[in-house]
Design a protein around this motif. Structure first.
Motif, mmCIF file in Angstrom:
data_model
loop_
_atom_site.group_PDB
_atom_site.id
_atom_site.type_symbol
_atom_site.label_atom_id
_atom_site.label_comp_id
_atom_site.label_asym_id
_atom_site.label_seq_id
_atom_site.Cartn_x
_atom_site.Cartn_y
_atom_site.Cartn_z
ATOM 1 N N LYS A 21 -23.037 17.471 11.218
ATOM 2 C CA LYS A 21 -21.667 18.731 11.927
ATOM 3 C C LYS A 21 -21.645 18.125 12.798
ATOM 4 O O LYS A 21 -20.538 18.170 13.863
ATOM 5 N N THR A 22 -22.816 18.000 14.115
ATOM 6 C CA THR A 22 -22.572 17.778 15.519
ATOM 7 C C THR A 22 -22.503 16.044 15.897
ATOM 8 O O THR A 22 -22.360 16.128 17.062
ATOM 9 N N ARG A 50 -19.772 14.016 11.740
ATOM 10 C CA ARG A 50 -18.560 13.734 11.910
ATOM 11 C C ARG A 50 -17.647 13.832 12.943
ATOM 12 O O ARG A 50 -16.718 13.602 12.834
ATOM 13 N N GLU A 55 -18.133 14.415 4.299
ATOM 14 C CA GLU A 55 -17.963 15.882 3.676
ATOM 15 C C GLU A 55 -18.922 16.916 3.216
ATOM 16 O O GLU A 55 -18.617 18.003 2.203
ATOM 17 N N ILE A 104 -22.328 17.726 3.568
ATOM 18 C CA ILE A 104 -22.028 18.528 4.379
ATOM 19 C C ILE A 104 -21.728 20.131 3.204
ATOM 20 O O ILE A 104 -22.937 21.041 3.134
ATOM 21 N N GLU A 115 -24.833 22.754 2.145
ATOM 22 C CA GLU A 115 -24.167 24.678 2.429
ATOM 23 C C GLU A 115 -24.566 25.604 1.612
ATOM 24 O O GLU A 115 -24.907 26.102 0.859
#
Length: 158
Positions: A22-23, A26, A59, A62, A66
């Protein structure tokens, strides 16, 4: 849906990967797509298509992480009194009866399993044969090559 068992270490690794995706990854992909767009015609722009494909994989991963973390039961064996019984998360030292070879395995969740690091899935035949056993018990593991006997030498909750 039943919660999936996972060790504290396994959950930390997934959270770390999620944070990286994410950090760091992406934003890099978004930048690569923007750079590739500036090169003009998108139909024949290999960099653009490669970046979009990488974005799809990122994605997807991710979402996968999650989903796993939302349905996980974290088991910290260090907080469980060691009664000498093989349970999820335990580190088990075994003696392979026919070769007198000692092996050590840690029983972990499916996502954490890595035989090169002696981390075996709780759903593997060896782990299923070991769960519930105690020191000096013999576990018989059914393999394609025949039954293999393991004697439990020690059980640690590390």
């Amino acid at each position: 849906m039943n919660p999936t068992p996972m060790t504290v270490r396994g959950a930390e690794q997934l959270r770390k990967e999620l944070d990286y995706l994410k950090t760091e990854l992406r934003p890099q992909i978004i930048e690569a797509i923007a750079d590739a767009r500036e090169h003009g015609d998108l139909k024949e722009n290999a960099e653009y298509h490669a970046a979009r494909e990488q974005q799809g994989f990122c994605e997807g991963r991710i979402q996968e992480i999650e989903a796993k973390l939302s349905n996980v039961q974290i088991i910290d064996v260090t907080k469980i009194a060691n009664n000498g019984r093989v349970i999820f998360g335990a580190t088990v030292n075994l003696l392979k009866s026919e070769t007198e070879e000692e092996v050590t395995y840690r029983i972990v969740g499916d996502d954490e399993a890595d035989i090169k690091k002696n981390l075996i899935s709780v759903n593997s035949p060896i782990a299923r044969a070991l769960i519930g056993k105690e020191v000096d018990d013999v576990a018989i593991v059914k393999t394609p090559a025949g039954d293999v006997e393991y004697e439990v030498l020690s059980v640690d909750y590390l």
